[in-house]
Design a protein around this motif. Structure first.
Motif, PDB file in Angstrom:
ATOM      1  N   PHE A   1       0.833  -1.190   0.000  1.00 54.95           N
ATOM      2  CA  PHE A   1       0.000   0.000   0.000  1.00 54.95           C
ATOM      3  C   PHE A   1       0.875   1.250   0.000  1.00 54.95           C
ATOM      4  N   ALA A   2       0.258   2.326  -0.440  1.00 56.93           N
ATOM      5  CA  ALA A   2       0.929   3.621  -0.300  1.00 56.93           C
ATOM      6  C   ALA A   2       0.939   3.981   1.181  1.00 56.93           C
TER       7      ALA A   2
ATOM      8  N   GLU B   1      -4.682   4.857  -1.045  1.00 56.18           N
ATOM      9  CA  GLU B   1      -4.586   3.424  -0.814  1.00 56.18           C
ATOM     10  C   GLU B   1      -5.683   2.703  -1.587  1.00 56.18           C
ATOM     11  N   THR B   2      -5.474   1.414  -1.779  1.00 60.21           N
ATOM     12  CA  THR B   2      -6.512   0.552  -2.324  1.00 60.21           C
ATOM     13  C   THR B   2      -7.060  -0.288  -1.180  1.00 60.21           C
ATOM     14  N   TRP B   3      -8.364  -0.204  -0.980  1.00 64.55           N
ATOM     15  CA  TRP B   3      -9.026  -0.944   0.092  1.00 64.55           C
ATOM     16  C   TRP B   3      -9.882  -2.046  -0.514  1.00 64.55           C
TER      17      TRP B   3
ATOM     18  N   HIS C   1      -8.728   7.417  -2.185  1.00 61.17           N
ATOM     19  CA  HIS C   1      -8.648   5.961  -2.060  1.00 61.17           C
ATOM     20  C   HIS C   1      -9.499   5.248  -3.110  1.00 61.17           C
TER      21      HIS C   1
ATOM     22  N   GLN D   1      -9.941  -5.179   3.978  1.00 62.27           N
ATOM     23  CA  GLN D   1     -10.214  -4.043   4.859  1.00 62.27           C
ATOM     24  C   GLN D   1     -11.680  -4.018   5.293  1.00 62.27           C
TER      25      GLN D   1
END
Length: 340
Positions: free
Chosen positions: A18-19, A25-27, A56, A82
Protein backbone atom coordinates in the motif's frame (compact mmCIF):
# COMPACT_ATOMS: atom_id res chain seq x y z
CA UNK A 1 -19.85 -23.84 -7.37
CA UNK A 2 -16.84 -21.57 -6.89
CA UNK A 3 -14.65 -21.26 -9.96
CA UNK A 4 -11.09 -22.00 -8.75
CA UNK A 5 -9.64 -19.83 -11.51
CA UNK A 6 -11.27 -16.82 -9.86
CA UNK A 7 -9.83 -17.46 -6.43
CA UNK A 8 -7.18 -15.04 -5.27
CA UNK A 9 -4.70 -16.49 -2.82
CA UNK A 10 -4.09 -14.89 0.53
CA UNK A 11 -0.40 -14.74 -0.29
CA UNK A 12 -1.08 -12.84 -3.49
CA UNK A 13 -3.24 -10.32 -1.66
CA UNK A 14 -0.71 -9.92 1.13
CA UNK A 15 2.07 -9.28 -1.37
CA UNK A 16 0.42 -6.08 -2.57
CA UNK A 17 2.01 -3.05 -0.96
CA UNK A 18 0.00 0.00 0.00
CA UNK A 19 0.93 3.62 -0.30
CA UNK A 20 1.74 5.40 2.96
CA UNK A 21 -1.02 6.08 5.43
CA UNK A 22 -1.24 9.68 4.33
CA UNK A 23 -1.48 8.82 0.62
CA UNK A 24 -3.92 7.05 -1.66
CA UNK A 25 -4.59 3.42 -0.81
CA UNK A 26 -6.51 0.55 -2.32
CA UNK A 27 -9.03 -0.94 0.09
CA UNK A 28 -10.56 -4.38 -0.43
CA UNK A 29 -14.19 -5.13 0.33
CA UNK A 30 -15.69 -8.64 0.05
CA UNK A 31 -19.32 -9.63 0.44
CA UNK A 32 -21.55 -12.71 0.34
CA UNK A 33 -23.65 -11.98 -2.74
CA UNK A 34 -23.33 -11.12 -6.43
CA UNK A 35 -22.52 -7.58 -7.51
CA UNK A 36 -26.14 -6.90 -8.56
CA UNK A 37 -27.73 -8.29 -5.38
CA UNK A 38 -28.49 -6.36 -2.18
CA UNK A 39 -25.02 -6.54 -0.60
CA UNK A 40 -23.48 -5.72 -3.98
CA UNK A 41 -25.67 -2.64 -4.38
CA UNK A 42 -24.66 -1.50 -0.89
CA UNK A 43 -20.96 -2.10 -1.66
CA UNK A 44 -21.15 -0.24 -4.96
CA UNK A 45 -22.64 2.83 -3.27
CA UNK A 46 -19.99 2.64 -0.54
CA UNK A 47 -17.26 2.48 -3.22
CA UNK A 48 -18.79 5.40 -5.12
CA UNK A 49 -18.90 7.59 -2.01
CA UNK A 50 -15.38 6.75 -0.80
CA UNK A 51 -13.84 7.33 -4.22
CA UNK A 52 -15.75 10.60 -4.72
CA UNK A 53 -14.62 11.98 -1.37
CA UNK A 54 -11.04 10.73 -1.02
CA UNK A 55 -8.01 9.59 -3.02
CA UNK A 56 -8.65 5.96 -2.06
CA UNK A 57 -9.84 3.18 -4.34
CA UNK A 58 -12.20 0.37 -3.34
CA UNK A 59 -11.83 -3.07 -4.93
CA UNK A 60 -15.02 -5.14 -4.67
CA UNK A 61 -15.00 -8.93 -4.34
CA UNK A 62 -18.45 -10.52 -4.81
CA UNK A 63 -19.39 -14.00 -3.58
CA UNK A 64 -17.07 -16.77 -4.70
CA UNK A 65 -14.08 -14.70 -5.76
CA UNK A 66 -12.33 -15.16 -2.40
CA UNK A 67 -14.13 -18.23 -1.11
CA UNK A 68 -17.13 -18.83 1.16
CA UNK A 69 -18.33 -16.63 4.04
CA UNK A 70 -15.94 -18.16 6.58
CA UNK A 71 -13.01 -17.48 4.25
CA UNK A 72 -13.71 -13.78 3.80
CA UNK A 73 -14.28 -13.33 7.53
CA UNK A 74 -10.85 -14.83 8.27
CA UNK A 75 -9.31 -12.59 5.61
CA UNK A 76 -10.90 -9.52 7.23
CA UNK A 77 -9.67 -10.53 10.67
CA UNK A 78 -6.13 -11.06 9.37
CA UNK A 79 -6.07 -7.74 7.49
CA UNK A 80 -6.03 -9.16 3.95
CA UNK A 81 -9.41 -7.48 3.50
CA UNK A 82 -10.21 -4.04 4.86
CA UNK A 83 -14.01 -4.44 4.69
CA UNK A 84 -16.36 -7.41 4.76
CA UNK A 85 -20.09 -8.15 4.82
CA UNK A 86 -21.32 -11.13 6.75
CA UNK A 87 -24.62 -12.30 8.14
CA UNK A 88 -24.56 -12.55 11.95
CA UNK A 89 -25.64 -16.12 11.29
CA UNK A 90 -22.16 -16.99 10.12
CA UNK A 91 -20.65 -14.94 12.95
CA UNK A 92 -22.48 -16.95 15.61
CA UNK A 93 -19.51 -19.20 16.34
CA UNK A 94 -17.29 -16.14 16.96
CA UNK A 95 -19.92 -13.97 18.62
CA UNK A 96 -22.68 -16.14 20.14
CA UNK A 97 -24.79 -13.07 20.96
CA UNK A 98 -25.07 -12.31 17.22
CA UNK A 99 -27.42 -15.29 16.99
CA UNK A 100 -30.10 -13.03 18.46
CA UNK A 101 -30.93 -12.14 14.85
CA UNK A 102 -32.15 -15.72 14.46
CA UNK A 103 -34.62 -15.65 17.33
CA UNK A 104 -37.80 -16.25 15.29
CA UNK A 105 -40.46 -13.53 15.24
CA UNK A 106 -38.20 -11.01 16.96
CA UNK A 107 -37.76 -8.67 13.97
CA UNK A 108 -40.75 -7.03 12.26
CA UNK A 109 -41.29 -7.38 8.50
CA UNK A 110 -42.14 -3.73 7.82
CA UNK A 111 -39.21 -2.13 5.98
CA UNK A 112 -39.71 1.33 7.46
CA UNK A 113 -39.81 0.01 11.01
CA UNK A 114 -36.75 -2.12 10.35
CA UNK A 115 -34.80 0.82 8.96
CA UNK A 116 -35.66 2.92 12.03
CA UNK A 117 -34.64 0.07 14.30
CA UNK A 118 -31.27 -0.59 12.60
CA UNK A 119 -30.42 3.12 12.50
CA UNK A 120 -31.26 3.88 16.12
CA UNK A 121 -30.86 0.60 18.03
CA UNK A 122 -28.69 0.90 21.11
CA UNK A 123 -28.00 -2.84 20.96
CA UNK A 124 -26.67 -2.60 17.39
CA UNK A 125 -24.85 0.71 17.63
CA UNK A 126 -23.42 0.50 21.17
CA UNK A 127 -23.46 -3.07 22.47
CA UNK A 128 -22.55 -5.13 19.41
CA UNK A 129 -19.49 -3.02 18.40
CA UNK A 130 -17.79 -4.05 21.67
CA UNK A 131 -18.40 -7.75 20.91
CA UNK A 132 -17.09 -7.42 17.35
CA UNK A 133 -14.04 -5.50 18.61
CA UNK A 134 -13.07 -8.54 20.70
CA UNK A 135 -12.71 -10.40 17.37
CA UNK A 136 -10.55 -7.70 15.77
CA UNK A 137 -13.46 -6.21 13.83
CA UNK A 138 -14.91 -2.71 13.67
CA UNK A 139 -18.70 -2.98 13.25
CA UNK A 140 -19.69 -0.19 10.86
CA UNK A 141 -23.40 -0.94 10.42
CA UNK A 142 -26.02 -3.64 10.12
CA UNK A 143 -28.86 -3.59 7.61
CA UNK A 144 -31.89 -5.74 6.75
CA UNK A 145 -32.07 -7.57 3.40
CA UNK A 146 -35.69 -8.67 3.30
CA UNK A 147 -38.21 -11.10 4.71
CA UNK A 148 -36.92 -14.66 4.86
CA UNK A 149 -39.02 -17.10 2.81
CA UNK A 150 -38.78 -20.89 2.76
CA UNK A 151 -38.70 -22.66 -0.60
CA UNK A 152 -39.58 -26.36 -0.54
CA UNK A 153 -40.49 -29.23 -2.85
CA UNK A 154 -43.81 -29.89 -1.10
CA UNK A 155 -46.32 -27.43 0.42
CA UNK A 156 -46.66 -26.90 4.17
CA UNK A 157 -48.73 -24.76 6.50
CA UNK A 158 -48.01 -26.49 9.83
CA UNK A 159 -44.92 -27.71 11.71
CA UNK A 160 -46.29 -31.26 11.31
CA UNK A 161 -46.11 -30.94 7.52
CA UNK A 162 -42.43 -30.02 7.83
CA UNK A 163 -41.72 -33.31 9.61
CA UNK A 164 -38.74 -35.10 8.04
CA UNK A 165 -38.23 -32.29 5.50
CA UNK A 166 -34.51 -31.57 5.28
CA UNK A 167 -34.08 -27.79 5.16
CA UNK A 168 -30.66 -26.31 4.46
CA UNK A 169 -29.47 -23.89 7.11
CA UNK A 170 -26.32 -21.91 7.70
CA UNK A 171 -23.94 -23.49 10.21
CA UNK A 172 -25.59 -21.55 13.01
CA UNK A 173 -26.66 -23.37 16.20
CA UNK A 174 -29.74 -21.23 16.83
CA UNK A 175 -30.97 -21.44 13.24
CA UNK A 176 -30.59 -25.22 13.46
CA UNK A 177 -32.67 -25.20 16.65
CA UNK A 178 -35.29 -22.98 15.00
CA UNK A 179 -35.93 -25.44 12.19
CA UNK A 180 -35.92 -28.33 14.61
CA UNK A 181 -38.60 -26.50 16.62
CA UNK A 182 -40.52 -25.85 13.40
CA UNK A 183 -40.67 -29.61 12.80
CA UNK A 184 -38.06 -29.85 10.02
CA UNK A 185 -34.71 -31.64 9.88
CA UNK A 186 -32.13 -28.82 9.75
CA UNK A 187 -29.23 -29.62 7.42
CA UNK A 188 -26.25 -27.22 7.47
CA UNK A 189 -24.55 -26.99 4.06
CA UNK A 190 -22.13 -24.56 2.36
CA UNK A 191 -24.09 -22.31 0.00
CA UNK A 192 -22.24 -23.58 -3.07
CA UNK A 193 -23.73 -27.05 -2.54
CA UNK A 194 -27.38 -26.06 -2.03
CA UNK A 195 -28.67 -26.04 -5.62
CA UNK A 196 -27.21 -29.47 -6.36
CA UNK A 197 -28.47 -30.87 -3.04
CA UNK A 198 -32.01 -29.74 -3.86
CA UNK A 199 -31.70 -31.08 -7.38
CA UNK A 200 -30.70 -34.54 -6.11
CA UNK A 201 -33.17 -34.52 -3.16
CA UNK A 202 -30.42 -34.61 -0.53
CA UNK A 203 -32.38 -31.70 0.95
CA UNK A 204 -35.94 -30.59 0.23
CA UNK A 205 -35.89 -26.95 1.27
CA UNK A 206 -33.89 -23.80 2.03
CA UNK A 207 -34.52 -20.29 3.37
CA UNK A 208 -33.53 -16.89 1.98
CA UNK A 209 -34.94 -13.47 1.12
CA UNK A 210 -37.09 -13.55 -2.02
CA UNK A 211 -34.61 -11.63 -4.18
CA UNK A 212 -31.98 -14.28 -3.45
CA UNK A 213 -34.34 -17.16 -4.22
CA UNK A 214 -34.96 -15.45 -7.56
CA UNK A 215 -31.40 -14.44 -8.45
CA UNK A 216 -29.84 -17.79 -7.49
CA UNK A 217 -32.67 -19.67 -9.24
CA UNK A 218 -33.54 -21.78 -6.20
CA UNK A 219 -37.09 -21.85 -7.59
CA UNK A 220 -35.86 -24.13 -10.39
CA UNK A 221 -35.29 -26.94 -7.89
CA UNK A 222 -38.22 -26.24 -5.53
CA UNK A 223 -41.95 -25.76 -6.22
CA UNK A 224 -43.35 -23.85 -3.25
CA UNK A 225 -42.36 -20.66 -1.45
CA UNK A 226 -43.89 -20.08 1.97
CA UNK A 227 -43.71 -16.97 4.14
CA UNK A 228 -44.20 -17.83 7.80
CA UNK A 229 -43.03 -14.37 8.91
CA UNK A 230 -40.29 -15.72 11.16
CA UNK A 231 -37.35 -13.50 10.25
CA UNK A 232 -35.74 -10.78 8.19
CA UNK A 233 -32.24 -11.45 6.85
CA UNK A 234 -29.60 -9.24 8.46
CA UNK A 235 -26.11 -8.31 7.28
CA UNK A 236 -23.25 -6.74 9.23
CA UNK A 237 -20.64 -4.54 7.56
CA UNK A 238 -17.26 -4.65 9.27
CA UNK A 239 -13.74 -3.32 8.89
CA UNK A 240 -10.51 -4.85 10.10
CA UNK A 241 -10.12 -3.03 13.42
CA UNK A 242 -6.38 -2.42 13.24
CA UNK A 243 -6.80 -0.94 9.74
CA UNK A 244 -9.72 1.23 10.82
CA UNK A 245 -8.05 2.55 13.95
CA UNK A 246 -4.98 3.42 11.87
CA UNK A 247 -6.99 5.70 9.58
CA UNK A 248 -6.82 9.46 9.99
CA UNK A 249 -9.86 11.19 11.48
CA UNK A 250 -10.60 12.49 7.99
CA UNK A 251 -10.57 9.01 6.44
CA UNK A 252 -12.70 7.57 9.24
CA UNK A 253 -15.24 10.28 8.53
CA UNK A 254 -15.16 9.41 4.81
CA UNK A 255 -15.88 5.77 5.68
CA UNK A 256 -18.70 6.67 8.10
CA UNK A 257 -20.32 9.03 5.59
CA UNK A 258 -20.07 6.40 2.86
CA UNK A 259 -21.67 3.79 5.15
CA UNK A 260 -24.54 6.19 5.96
CA UNK A 261 -25.12 6.92 2.25
CA UNK A 262 -25.03 3.23 1.36
CA UNK A 263 -27.47 2.41 4.19
CA UNK A 264 -30.01 4.95 2.89
CA UNK A 265 -29.53 3.65 -0.65
CA UNK A 266 -30.10 0.01 0.29
CA UNK A 267 -33.24 0.72 2.32
CA UNK A 268 -34.68 2.61 -0.63
CA UNK A 269 -33.55 -0.07 -3.10
CA UNK A 270 -35.46 -2.76 -1.20
CA UNK A 271 -38.85 -1.06 -1.43
CA UNK A 272 -40.97 -3.42 -3.49
CA UNK A 273 -38.05 -5.78 -4.13
CA UNK A 274 -39.79 -8.75 -2.47
CA UNK A 275 -42.85 -8.35 -4.70
CA UNK A 276 -40.80 -7.71 -7.84
CA UNK A 277 -38.83 -10.90 -7.21
CA UNK A 278 -42.04 -12.92 -6.91
CA UNK A 279 -43.21 -11.56 -10.27
CA UNK A 280 -39.89 -12.49 -11.90
CA UNK A 281 -40.13 -16.03 -10.56
CA UNK A 282 -43.75 -16.35 -11.74
CA UNK A 283 -42.75 -15.14 -15.21
CA UNK A 284 -40.00 -17.76 -15.44
CA UNK A 285 -41.91 -20.58 -13.70
CA UNK A 286 -45.70 -20.03 -13.70
CA UNK A 287 -46.28 -23.25 -11.75
CA UNK A 288 -44.43 -21.88 -8.68
CA UNK A 289 -46.80 -21.52 -5.71
CA UNK A 290 -46.45 -18.67 -3.20
CA UNK A 291 -48.15 -18.80 0.20
CA UNK A 292 -48.20 -16.28 3.02
CA UNK A 293 -49.43 -17.87 6.22
CA UNK A 294 -52.18 -16.06 8.11
CA UNK A 295 -51.62 -14.99 11.71
CA UNK A 296 -53.69 -17.98 12.80
CA UNK A 297 -51.53 -20.33 10.74
CA UNK A 298 -48.38 -18.76 12.14
CA UNK A 299 -49.47 -19.33 15.75
CA UNK A 300 -47.90 -22.82 16.14
CA UNK A 301 -44.64 -21.55 14.64
CA UNK A 302 -44.66 -18.59 17.04
CA UNK A 303 -45.28 -20.96 19.93
CA UNK A 304 -42.31 -23.10 18.87
CA UNK A 305 -40.19 -19.94 18.67
CA UNK A 306 -40.52 -19.36 22.42
CA UNK A 307 -38.45 -22.48 22.98
CA UNK A 308 -35.79 -21.15 20.59
CA UNK A 309 -35.56 -17.84 22.46
CA UNK A 310 -34.93 -19.80 25.65
CA UNK A 311 -32.20 -21.80 23.89
CA UNK A 312 -30.55 -18.53 22.82
CA UNK A 313 -30.40 -17.44 26.45
CA UNK A 314 -28.95 -20.78 27.50
CA UNK A 315 -26.24 -20.43 24.83
CA UNK A 316 -25.29 -16.86 25.71
CA UNK A 317 -26.06 -16.34 29.40
CA UNK A 318 -26.24 -12.87 30.95
CA UNK A 319 -24.71 -11.08 27.94
CA UNK A 320 -27.32 -12.64 25.65
CA UNK A 321 -30.10 -11.62 28.03
CA UNK A 322 -28.85 -8.01 28.05
CA UNK A 323 -28.68 -7.92 24.23
CA UNK A 324 -32.12 -9.48 23.82
CA UNK A 325 -33.73 -7.14 26.39
CA UNK A 326 -32.15 -4.09 24.74
CA UNK A 327 -33.21 -5.21 21.26
CA UNK A 328 -36.79 -5.68 22.40
CA UNK A 329 -36.75 -2.18 23.89
CA UNK A 330 -35.21 -0.77 20.70
CA UNK A 331 -37.86 -2.52 18.59
CA UNK A 332 -40.67 -1.10 20.73
CA UNK A 333 -39.26 2.39 20.23
CA UNK A 334 -38.91 1.82 16.46
CA UNK A 335 -42.46 0.56 16.15
CA UNK A 336 -43.73 3.52 18.14
CA UNK A 337 -41.72 6.02 16.11
CA UNK A 338 -42.42 5.01 12.51
CA UNK A 339 -45.73 6.85 12.34
CA UNK A 340 -44.09 10.08 13.50
Amino acid sequence: MIDPTRLISSAALLSVTFAGAAGAETWRYAFEEAIDEVQGVFAQKFKEEVEANSDHTIELYPYGTLGESADIMEQAQSGILQFVDQSPGFTGSLIPEAQVFFVPYLLPQDTETLATFFENSEAINEMFPELYAEQGLELLTMFPEGEVAISTKEPFTTPEELSNVKVRTMTNPLLVESYRAFGATPTPLPWGEVYGALQTDIIQGQENPMFYIESTKMYEVTDYVTMIGHNNFTTAVMANQQFYEGLSDEDQQVVENAIDAAFDTIIDYQKGLHEESIEKIKADKPSMTFTTLSEEERAPFREAAQEVEQQFLEMTGDSGQEILDQMKQDLEEAQGGTSG
